[in-house]
Design an enzyme around this catalytic site. Structure first.
Site, PDB file in Angstrom:
ATOM      1  CB  THR A 191      -0.783   0.164   0.928  1.00  0.00           C
ATOM      2  OG1 THR A 191      -1.683   1.678   1.433  1.00  0.00           O
ATOM      3  CG2 THR A 191       0.117  -0.121   2.740  1.00  0.00           C
ATOM      4  CG  ASP A 192      -0.933   5.219  -1.381  1.00  0.00           C
ATOM      5  OD1 ASP A 192      -2.092   4.445   0.146  1.00  0.00           O
ATOM      6  OD2 ASP A 192      -1.700   5.481  -1.615  1.00  0.00           O
ATOM      7  CD  GLU A 193      -3.595   3.833   4.671  1.00  0.00           C
ATOM      8  OE1 GLU A 193      -3.274   3.207   5.881  1.00  0.00           O
ATOM      9  OE2 GLU A 193      -4.588   3.130   3.962  1.00  0.00           O
TER      10      GLU A 193
ATOM     11  CE1 TYR B  24      -3.822  -2.374   5.621  1.00  0.00           C
ATOM     12  CE2 TYR B  24      -3.288  -0.564   5.475  1.00  0.00           C
ATOM     13  CZ  TYR B  24      -3.745  -1.366   4.892  1.00  0.00           C
ATOM     14  OH  TYR B  24      -3.114  -1.573   3.623  1.00  0.00           O
TER      15      TYR B  24
ATOM     16  CE  LYS C 270      -0.151  -4.448   2.700  1.00  0.00           C
ATOM     17  NZ  LYS C 270      -0.486  -5.806   2.046  1.00  0.00           N
TER      18      LYS C 270
HETATM   19  P1  NAD Z   1      -9.462  -6.901   2.072  1.00  0.00           P
HETATM   20  O1  NAD Z   1      -9.525  -6.979   3.741  1.00  0.00           O
HETATM   21  O2  NAD Z   1     -10.878  -6.871   1.331  1.00  0.00           O
HETATM   22  O3  NAD Z   1      -9.633  -8.967   1.786  1.00  0.00           O
HETATM   23  C1  NAD Z   1      -8.393  -8.949   2.917  1.00  0.00           C
HETATM   24  C2  NAD Z   1      -8.747 -11.304   2.140  1.00  0.00           C
HETATM   25  O4  NAD Z   1      -7.622 -12.036   2.843  1.00  0.00           O
HETATM   26  C3  NAD Z   1      -9.893 -11.115   2.662  1.00  0.00           C
HETATM   27  O5  NAD Z   1     -10.685 -12.622   1.396  1.00  0.00           O
HETATM   28  C4  NAD Z   1      -9.483 -12.675   3.740  1.00  0.00           C
HETATM   29  O6  NAD Z   1     -10.514 -13.391   4.318  1.00  0.00           O
HETATM   30  C5  NAD Z   1      -8.472 -12.757   3.782  1.00  0.00           C
HETATM   31  N1  NAD Z   1      -7.873 -12.985   5.175  1.00  0.00           N
HETATM   32  C6  NAD Z   1      -7.402 -11.876   6.166  1.00  0.00           C
HETATM   33  N2  NAD Z   1      -6.949 -13.080   7.078  1.00  0.00           N
HETATM   34  C7  NAD Z   1      -6.098 -14.018   6.169  1.00  0.00           C
HETATM   35  C8  NAD Z   1      -5.485 -15.023   7.084  1.00  0.00           C
HETATM   36  N3  NAD Z   1      -4.898 -15.146   8.018  1.00  0.00           N
HETATM   37  N4  NAD Z   1      -5.074 -15.442   6.490  1.00  0.00           N
HETATM   38  C9  NAD Z   1      -5.610 -15.898   4.535  1.00  0.00           C
HETATM   39  N5  NAD Z   1      -6.078 -15.118   4.399  1.00  0.00           N
HETATM   40  C10 NAD Z   1      -6.342 -13.716   5.052  1.00  0.00           C
HETATM   41  O7  NAD Z   1      -8.740  -6.712   1.794  1.00  0.00           O
HETATM   42  P2  NAD Z   1      -8.122  -5.431   0.379  1.00  0.00           P
HETATM   43  O8  NAD Z   1      -8.832  -4.358   0.579  1.00  0.00           O
HETATM   44  O9  NAD Z   1      -9.126  -6.458  -1.214  1.00  0.00           O
HETATM   45  O10 NAD Z   1      -7.163  -5.419   0.356  1.00  0.00           O
HETATM   46  C11 NAD Z   1      -5.860  -7.222  -0.421  1.00  0.00           C
HETATM   47  C12 NAD Z   1      -4.722  -6.314  -0.418  1.00  0.00           C
HETATM   48  O11 NAD Z   1      -4.238  -4.861  -1.000  1.00  0.00           O
HETATM   49  C13 NAD Z   1      -3.818  -6.466   0.846  1.00  0.00           C
HETATM   50  O12 NAD Z   1      -2.848  -6.625   1.001  1.00  0.00           O
HETATM   51  C14 NAD Z   1      -4.197  -4.767   1.187  1.00  0.00           C
HETATM   52  O13 NAD Z   1      -3.193  -4.297   1.914  1.00  0.00           O
HETATM   53  C15 NAD Z   1      -3.565  -4.215  -0.200  1.00  0.00           C
HETATM   54  N6  NAD Z   1      -4.106  -3.017  -0.934  1.00  0.00           N
HETATM   55  C16 NAD Z   1      -5.169  -2.610  -0.035  1.00  0.00           C
HETATM   56  C17 NAD Z   1      -5.710  -1.455  -1.198  1.00  0.00           C
HETATM   57  C18 NAD Z   1      -7.311  -0.822  -0.886  1.00  0.00           C
HETATM   58  O14 NAD Z   1      -7.746   0.270  -1.203  1.00  0.00           O
HETATM   59  N7  NAD Z   1      -8.350  -1.553  -0.482  1.00  0.00           N
HETATM   60  C19 NAD Z   1      -4.871  -0.424  -1.931  1.00  0.00           C
HETATM   61  C20 NAD Z   1      -3.504  -0.583  -1.676  1.00  0.00           C
HETATM   62  C21 NAD Z   1      -3.345  -1.989  -1.128  1.00  0.00           C
HETATM   63  O1  DAU Z   2      -4.094   3.394   0.323  1.00  0.00           O
HETATM   64  C1  DAU Z   2      -4.942   2.388   0.478  1.00  0.00           C
HETATM   65  C2  DAU Z   2      -5.216   1.990   1.561  1.00  0.00           C
HETATM   66  O2  DAU Z   2      -6.338   2.543   1.677  1.00  0.00           O
HETATM   67  C3  DAU Z   2      -5.081   0.802   1.921  1.00  0.00           C
HETATM   68  O3  DAU Z   2      -3.888  -0.157   1.557  1.00  0.00           O
HETATM   69  C4  DAU Z   2      -6.103   0.691   2.921  1.00  0.00           C
HETATM   70  O4  DAU Z   2      -6.022  -0.849   2.868  1.00  0.00           O
HETATM   71  C5  DAU Z   2      -7.149   1.112   2.389  1.00  0.00           C
HETATM   72  O5  DAU Z   2      -8.441   0.401   3.853  1.00  0.00           O
HETATM   73  C6  DAU Z   2      -7.385   2.442   2.821  1.00  0.00           C
HETATM   74  O6  DAU Z   2      -7.021   2.689   3.632  1.00  0.00           O
HETATM   75  P1  DAU Z   2      -8.463   4.569   4.206  1.00  0.00           P
HETATM   76  O7  DAU Z   2      -7.695   4.403   5.445  1.00  0.00           O
HETATM   77  O8  DAU Z   2      -7.294   5.698   3.126  1.00  0.00           O
HETATM   78  O9  DAU Z   2      -9.707   3.930   3.700  1.00  0.00           O
HETATM   79  P2  DAU Z   2     -10.915   4.531   4.439  1.00  0.00           P
HETATM   80  O10 DAU Z   2     -12.118   4.050   3.446  1.00  0.00           O
HETATM   81  O11 DAU Z   2     -11.212   3.468   5.785  1.00  0.00           O
HETATM   82  O12 DAU Z   2     -11.049   6.132   4.689  1.00  0.00           O
HETATM   83  C7  DAU Z   2     -10.526   6.557   3.623  1.00  0.00           C
HETATM   84  C8  DAU Z   2     -10.890   7.705   3.446  1.00  0.00           C
HETATM   85  O13 DAU Z   2     -12.676   8.064   4.547  1.00  0.00           O
HETATM   86  C9  DAU Z   2      -9.748   8.096   5.255  1.00  0.00           C
HETATM   87  O14 DAU Z   2      -9.157   9.564   5.471  1.00  0.00           O
HETATM   88  C10 DAU Z   2     -10.855   7.845   5.788  1.00  0.00           C
HETATM   89  C11 DAU Z   2     -11.503   8.769   5.678  1.00  0.00           C
HETATM   90  N1  DAU Z   2     -13.283   7.999   6.801  1.00  0.00           N
HETATM   91  C12 DAU Z   2     -13.365   7.302   6.530  1.00  0.00           C
HETATM   92  C13 DAU Z   2     -15.019   5.858   7.158  1.00  0.00           C
HETATM   93  C14 DAU Z   2     -14.618   4.516   7.315  1.00  0.00           C
HETATM   94  C15 DAU Z   2     -14.173   8.844   6.689  1.00  0.00           C
HETATM   95  O15 DAU Z   2     -14.548   9.870   7.237  1.00  0.00           O
HETATM   96  N2  DAU Z   2     -15.536   8.351   7.417  1.00  0.00           N
HETATM   97  C16 DAU Z   2     -16.074   6.935   7.428  1.00  0.00           C
HETATM   98  O16 DAU Z   2     -16.522   6.564   8.055  1.00  0.00           O
END
Ligand code: NAD
Ligand code: DAU
Length: 353
Positions: free
Chosen positions: A134-136, A159, A163
């Site tokens: 992730t970019d975080e 988190y 990562k």
């Molecule tokens: P998600 O939470 O939707 O899915 C995670 C999946 O991992 C789920 O299906 C869950 O059952 C599985 N999982 C969790 N713990 C596990 C374990 N111990 N063993 C096996 N499986 C397990 O997540 P996502 O948003 O699809 O993110 C997927 C990946 O991409 C993550 O590594 C996250 O850090 C990365 N990522 C997410 C975002 C985003 O915006 N969502 C952006 C950048 C990177």
């Molecule tokens: O940047 C990549 C990341 O983006 C991924 O690595 C993470 O897995 C993914 O969850 C996401 O993280 P964020 O914290 O940026 O996403 P989230 O959707 O939780 O929140 C987006 C923005 O909105 C953040 O500034 C917090 C705000 N927010 C979020 C929720 C859930 C609100 O204001 N209200 C809310 O109820």
């Protein structure tokens, strides 16, 4: 790269993972996809209904925290490659339960690295460990600049710290044991099948149910949004053409403050739901800010664009409209995932704000 590979995709029942599995299963029929997922609250086999019967899709319920199970899986299935997405992914949950993130994101990743090293000990030829990050990990930007692949790590939440630790383990295995790896760091994804704890699906779900729209702090935080299918296409490009040992940043050049994004979403949904313009926006409610809330993320994606020829395929307006349409057409999916445990999570998370 050979066209007969056995690719372990972890987290393939989650949001991004299910899009990656769908893409690889349908686009590469000669690959065998071993989809390993623990089916936590975020993993859902309903996300994979359209590919569950495909002959090259092998779903395994398993937990990356179990080191022995991972060693066995690599041996039994003769894994040649890994695309590792399984993780605890929600920042708010990492604030209330940080150790769960250490277990899955740090220990789980190290278990997979060990299993790969053991299974591939005779030769790393033709093997690849692709870690999705992730970019975080780069921390928080102020109002100028972008994250590049050279930006120093500065994670700010449990988190992002977990990562960052997992990224360090992957690079350490590359440096120490010469394990062939590649890493990509992506910005915020949105699209179909995203669990409604994240901003966009949570707001869509609340708008459709006429519930308050909780904006953390002043809504001034900025995120760089990318359509999930464009992330899946970037993962495809990095998996096939990325260089071993390299990192690729992936992003949409698409920065929005949270409040502007929610206003846009309200406008789109007013139209779709036949509401008067401005009606859904009346649900906006400012709540207590997230602890340690990162101000801004923004990706410089020029390396993947230049070296691998990848770029996003659609605009944010198009992607948002497709996303809203999907959630409105799939209300049973939303009802299933928001029943039971989701309700307790929601009450605990938002009643105290
Ligand atoms: P998600 O939470 O939707 O899915 C995670 C999946 O991992 C789920 O299906 C869950 O059952 C599985 N999982 C969790 N713990 C596990 C374990 N111990 N063993 C096996 N499986 C397990 O997540 P996502 O948003 O699809 O993110 C997927 C990946 O991409 C993550 O590594 C996250 O850090 C990365 N990522 C997410 C975002 C985003 O915006 N969502 C952006 C950048 C990177
Ligand atoms: O940047 C990549 C990341 O983006 C991924 O690595 C993470 O897995 C993914 O969850 C996401 O993280 P964020 O914290 O940026 O996403 P989230 O959707 O939780 O929140 C987006 C923005 O909105 C953040 O500034 C917090 C705000 N927010 C979020 C929720 C859930 C609100 O204001 N209200 C809310 O109820």
């Amino acid at each position: 790269m050979s066209n007969r590979r056995t690719i372990l995709i972890t987290g393939g029942a989650g949001f991004i993972g299910s899009h990656v599995v769908r893409r690889f299963v349908t686009k590469y029929p000669t690959y065998r996809i071993v989809n390993l997922d623990a089916l936590t609250y975020a993993g859902n086999l309903e996300n994979l209904r359209d590919v569950e019967g495909e002959l090259n899709h092998d779903f395994v319920r398993g937990d990356i925290r179990d080191a022995g199970e991972m060693v066995e899986l690599f041996k039994e299935r003769e894994i040649s490659d890994v695309i590792h997405l399984a993780a605890e992914s929600h920042v708010d949950r990492s604030i209330s339960d940080p150790m769960a993130f250490v277990g899955t994101n740090v220990v789980g990743t190290a278990n997979l690295l060990n299993a790969a090293r053991e299974a591939w000990k005779n030769s790393f030829d033709g093997k690849r460990f692709y870690h999705i990050s992730t970019d975080e990990v780069y921390g928080s930007l102020h109002h100028g600049g972008f994250f590049t692949e050279k930006t120093a790590y500065d994670p700010q939440s449990p988190y992002s710290a977990s990562k960052a630790a997992s990224d360090h383990f992957v690079r350490a295995y590359g440096n120490t044991y010469k394990l062939p790896f590649v890493i990509s760091n992506c910005s915020n994804n949105y699209g179909s099948h995203q669990f409604p704890e994240k901003l966009i699906p949570l707001m869509i779900n609340n708008i459709r149910s006429n519930k308050p729209l909780p904006i953390y702090g002043k809504g001034e935080n900025v995120r760089d949004w990318l359509w999930v299918e464009d992330h899946a296409s970037a993962i495809d490009a990095v998996f096939h053409h990325g260089k071993n040992g390299e990192t690729y940043n992936i992003g949409g050049h698409n920065e929005w403050t949270n409040i502007d994004l929610v206003h846009l979403l309200c406008k789109v949904m007013d139209k779709k739901l036949g509401r008067a313009e401005g009606e859904s926006a009346k649900l906006i409610s400012y709540v207590t800010d997230r602890a340690g809330h990162d101000l801004r993320y923004a990706i410089d994606a020029s390396k993947i664009e230049r070296e691998l020829g990848w770029k996003p395929s659609i605009t944010f307006e198009q992607g948002l409209e497709r996303t809203v349409d999907w959630y409105l057409a799939n209300e049973p999916w939303l009802e299933h995932v928001t029943s039971g445990a989701y309700r307790s999570y929601y009450d605990a998370q938002y009643s105290k704000r």
